[in-house]
Every structure is written in structure tokens, then in C-alpha cells.
Design an enzyme around this catalytic site. Structure first.
Site, PDB file in Angstrom:
ATOM      1  N   ASP A  98       3.437  -7.394   5.308  1.00  0.00           N
ATOM      2  CA  ASP A  98       3.698  -8.593   6.124  1.00  0.00           C
ATOM      3  C   ASP A  98       2.581  -9.628   5.963  1.00  0.00           C
ATOM      4  O   ASP A  98       2.686 -10.742   6.459  1.00  0.00           O
ATOM      5  CB  ASP A  98       3.894  -8.211   7.598  1.00  0.00           C
ATOM      6  N   ASP A 149       2.242   1.938  -5.591  1.00  0.00           N
ATOM      7  CA  ASP A 149       2.080   2.972  -4.580  1.00  0.00           C
ATOM      8  C   ASP A 149       0.579   3.106  -4.273  1.00  0.00           C
ATOM      9  O   ASP A 149      -0.223   3.386  -5.183  1.00  0.00           O
ATOM     10  CB  ASP A 149       2.647   4.284  -5.133  1.00  0.00           C
ATOM     11  N   GLY A 150       0.233   2.935  -3.000  1.00  0.00           N
ATOM     12  CA  GLY A 150      -1.173   3.000  -2.596  1.00  0.00           C
ATOM     13  C   GLY A 150      -1.798   4.369  -2.844  1.00  0.00           C
ATOM     14  O   GLY A 150      -2.996   4.470  -3.072  1.00  0.00           O
ATOM     15  N   ASP A 167      -2.829  -0.048   6.218  1.00  0.00           N
ATOM     16  CA  ASP A 167      -1.874  -0.675   7.145  1.00  0.00           C
ATOM     17  C   ASP A 167      -0.478  -0.185   6.766  1.00  0.00           C
ATOM     18  O   ASP A 167       0.309  -0.893   6.150  1.00  0.00           O
ATOM     19  CB  ASP A 167      -1.981  -2.200   7.019  1.00  0.00           C
ATOM     20  N   SER A 169       3.323   1.875   7.268  1.00  0.00           N
ATOM     21  CA  SER A 169       4.415   2.116   8.205  1.00  0.00           C
ATOM     22  C   SER A 169       4.330   3.572   8.686  1.00  0.00           C
ATOM     23  O   SER A 169       3.398   4.301   8.325  1.00  0.00           O
ATOM     24  CB  SER A 169       5.766   1.794   7.552  1.00  0.00           C
ATOM     25  N   ASP A 170       5.292   4.003   9.483  1.00  0.00           N
ATOM     26  CA  ASP A 170       5.257   5.355  10.052  1.00  0.00           C
ATOM     27  C   ASP A 170       5.280   6.425   8.941  1.00  0.00           C
ATOM     28  O   ASP A 170       5.773   6.166   7.838  1.00  0.00           O
ATOM     29  CB  ASP A 170       6.468   5.565  10.978  1.00  0.00           C
TER      30      ASP A 170
HETATM   31  N1  SAM Z   1       1.931  -2.859  11.191  1.00  0.00           N
HETATM   32  C1  SAM Z   1       2.989  -2.041  10.821  1.00  0.00           C
HETATM   33  C2  SAM Z   1       3.193  -0.788  11.625  1.00  0.00           C
HETATM   34  O1  SAM Z   1       2.246  -0.177  12.143  1.00  0.00           O
HETATM   35  O2  SAM Z   1       4.343  -0.405  11.745  1.00  0.00           O
HETATM   36  C3  SAM Z   1       3.052  -1.742   9.370  1.00  0.00           C
HETATM   37  C4  SAM Z   1       2.712  -2.898   8.513  1.00  0.00           C
HETATM   38  S1  SAM Z   1       3.305  -3.022   6.934  1.00  0.00           S
HETATM   39  C5  SAM Z   1       4.860  -3.771   7.082  1.00  0.00           C
HETATM   40  C6  SAM Z   1       3.606  -1.414   6.288  1.00  0.00           C
HETATM   41  C7  SAM Z   1       3.894  -1.481   4.810  1.00  0.00           C
HETATM   42  O3  SAM Z   1       3.494  -0.285   4.166  1.00  0.00           O
HETATM   43  C8  SAM Z   1       5.373  -1.673   4.446  1.00  0.00           C
HETATM   44  O4  SAM Z   1       5.575  -2.974   3.968  1.00  0.00           O
HETATM   45  C9  SAM Z   1       5.646  -0.600   3.382  1.00  0.00           C
HETATM   46  O5  SAM Z   1       6.435  -1.069   2.315  1.00  0.00           O
HETATM   47  C10 SAM Z   1       4.223  -0.254   2.958  1.00  0.00           C
HETATM   48  N2  SAM Z   1       4.100   1.079   2.340  1.00  0.00           N
HETATM   49  C11 SAM Z   1       4.713   2.223   2.724  1.00  0.00           C
HETATM   50  N3  SAM Z   1       4.344   3.231   1.919  1.00  0.00           N
HETATM   51  C12 SAM Z   1       3.479   2.717   1.003  1.00  0.00           C
HETATM   52  C13 SAM Z   1       2.776   3.256  -0.096  1.00  0.00           C
HETATM   53  N4  SAM Z   1       2.887   4.567  -0.422  1.00  0.00           N
HETATM   54  N5  SAM Z   1       1.982   2.434  -0.822  1.00  0.00           N
HETATM   55  C14 SAM Z   1       1.859   1.119  -0.514  1.00  0.00           C
HETATM   56  N6  SAM Z   1       2.515   0.543   0.517  1.00  0.00           N
HETATM   57  C15 SAM Z   1       3.316   1.336   1.267  1.00  0.00           C
END
Ligand code: SAM
Length: 287
Positions: A98, A149-150, A167, A169-170
């Protein structure tokens, strides 16, 4: 809204997003308009305009951030670790599509480079276009957008960053591994000798197991581990936890957040947020 997207239903003449948080808990938001919907390679992505929270980013039916309360989370996940580091030059944000956390990091002139490693380019593009209250349309030249992929990215990095912000997601789907011990081990190695990291560690009320495990994992890897909290109304339970792991610095530097054009964080919040309620200390085995 002739054809309603997945996760949005009509009910008594109005449209609602129903977030199935847990088996026995559903949270519903009344929706004014569906701004954007698509299925990316990784997840179902929506921008909705809601009555009470304004525009919201919704991934796989779960609210991630909103124009109403996104600043609380993003300021807390960015300014607190930056306040601990006296000279942050290279910062890595993992997830954070975001753009809100990276936008806050860019408020520090001493930061020379921000790597934003987001698995899903679609999230970045739709937030830049449709969620300016959170993303600010992020176009700072110090930000490198890396769509990867992080988990894989940090494995390749050694002794590189001053601050790493996870930062995510769940812990389901692509983010599951972002909560694992081996991921934090690689984060530790990707940090410089005096580096520090922070991650969101979920709800102390509904995800006490994940929060406790995250704290234990980070404590095993970093000599200094501190938990802090903030209230984010759209996250289940409201109260949210963050875990900071530091190799060297154990206190915020006085005056670091002043003049940073924040709406939630100030010098007082940076200190008070580490004061934990008794039940959280008990979960962490420190009560
Ligand atoms: N602030 C939010 C919350 O606590 O729910 C989350 C913010 S942000 C939108 C989370 C991001 O992590 C998503 O856009 C998702 O695509 C990303 N994400 C999920 N798994 C990931 C990974 N393995 N590597 C990089 N980004 C990832």
C-alpha cells in the site's frame, strides 16, 4: 454495482463487505462503491469506498488498510524503528504494497535508499492510483520497487540494511513464511552489525499465539527485543502489536520524530507505546 465482486453482498438494499475473521467472528463494513476489483497472480485485490472508513484496500476479503486509520499503523511501523536508529541510510520494507510505510520512511532525509520488496505488483499499482490517502502516490526517487517474494529476497542479502520493516499481511497464503523463525534468521543476517528490524505481530487478543511466538523467535535472534502496541480500529480487536528486534540500539533517539508531519506519532507516543498491559506481559512470560 450490477455485478457484485467476491466478498461483497447485498443486504436490505445496501452493500456490505463481510470479513470472516474467525469461526465465531464476522466484521461487516457498509460499502458505498466498488472502486476496483481484480484477481492478481497472488490474491483477490479490491479497493472499496466504505461509509465509515473511506477507501479500503481489501486482499482476499481481509481489510489491510483504509484512508481513515491507515496512518496509525503506517506511522507506528515506520517511525518507531527509525527513531531507534541514529543514522538509518538503507531501509528495506518487506510487503507494504500500500506504500504507506515506505512513504513514512521517506520523511527522513538521512535515508538514502528504500527497497520495497512486495510480492504483488498489482497491490502497489492500485494503491498508488486509488488510495492516495495511504500511498501518497509514492514516487520518491530513493524508493526501489522490487516485485519479489520477501522470503527469497532476504535469503540473498547479508550485512546490507540499517532497518528492516516487515509489513506483511496475516500469516496465511503468501505471507505465511514471513512469520517463520528461518525468515527472521535471514532478516537478522541481512541487517548491518548495528541494524534493527520491526514486524507487525498481530492481535494480542485474537492472535496471542502468533504474537507470543513472534516475540520468542525474535528474542532468540536479537539481544534487544521490545514489543509495542497501537490501536488500529479496522484490525480485529483494535489493539495491535509490533515486535522490534535490535542488535545494538535499545532506546529511541530524542527528537527524531519531531517535524515529521505525522498525525499519530510524536515523542510521547514513541516512549509510551512500549508500556504493555499486564495481559500482554503475561503472554510474553514477563508478567
Ligand atoms: N498493514 C497491513 C496489515 O497489517 O494487514 C498489511 C500491509 S501490506 C498491504 C501487506 C502486503 O504484504 C500485501 O500487499 C502482500 O501482497 C504482501 N506480501 C504477502 N506475502 C509476501 C511475501 N512473501 N513477500 C513480499 N510481500 C508479501
Amino acid at each position: 454495482m450490477s455485478v457484485l465482486p467476491k466478498f461483497v453482498q447485498n443486504s436490505a438494499g445496501s452493500c456490505w463487505l463481510t470479513e470472516n475473521e474467525r469461526e465465531n467472528l464476522m466484521i461487516r463494513y457498509r460499502i458505498r462503491e466498488v472502486i476496483h476489483e481484480e484477481q492478481s497472480a497472488f490474491q483477490h485485490v479490491m479497493i472499496l469506498d466504505s461509509y465509515d472508513f473511506g477507501r479500503m484496500l481489501v486482499l482476499d476479503g481481509v481489510v489491510q488498510t483504509t484512508s481513515m486509520d491507515g496512518f496509525i499503523y503506517n506511522e507506528m511501523i515506520a517511525h518507531v524503528p527509525l527513531a531507534f536508529h541514529p543514522q538509518p541510510r538503507r531501509v528495506l520494507v518487506i510487503g507494504g504494497g500500500d506504500c504507506g510505510a515506505a512513504r513514512e520512511v521517506c520523511k527522513y532525509p538521512e535515508v538514502e535508499q528504500v527497497d520495497l520488496v512486495e510480492i504483488d505488483e498489482c497491490v502497489v499499482q492500485v494503491c498508488k492510483q486509488h488510495l492516495p490517502e495511504v500511498s501518497g502516490g509514492l514516487s520518491d526517487p530513493r524508493v526501489r520497487f522490487l516485485y519479489r517474494d520477501g522470503v527469497e529476497f532476504v535469503r540473498e542479502m547479508k550485512d546490507t540494511y540499517d532497518v528492516i520493516i516487515v509489513d506483511s499481511s496475516d500469516p496465511i497464503g503468501p505471507a505465511e513464511q514471513l512469520f517463520s523463525y528461518s525468515f527472521y534468521e535471514h532478516v537478522q543476517q541481512a541487517l548491518k552489525a548495528d541494524g534493527l528490524m520491526v514486524c507487525q505481530s498481530q492481535s494480542p487478543i485474537f492472535h496471542a499465539d502468533v504474537m507470543g511466538q513472534t516475540y520468542r523467535n525474535i528474542s532468540q535472534l536479537f539481544p534487544i527485543t521490545r514489543m509495542y502496541t497501537a490501536v488500529v480500529p479496522t484490525y480485529p480487536g483494535g489493539l495491535w502489536s509490533f515486535t522490534l528486534g535490535s542488535k545494538t540500539y535499545d532506546q529511541p533517539v530524542a527528537g527524531r520524530v519531531s517535524g515529521k508531519d505525522t498525525r499519530y506519532v510524536d515523542e510521547g507516543i514513541i516512549h509510551q507505546c512500549f508500556h504493555l498491559p499486564v495481559f500482554i506481559k503475561q503472554t510474553l512470560g514477563e508478567g
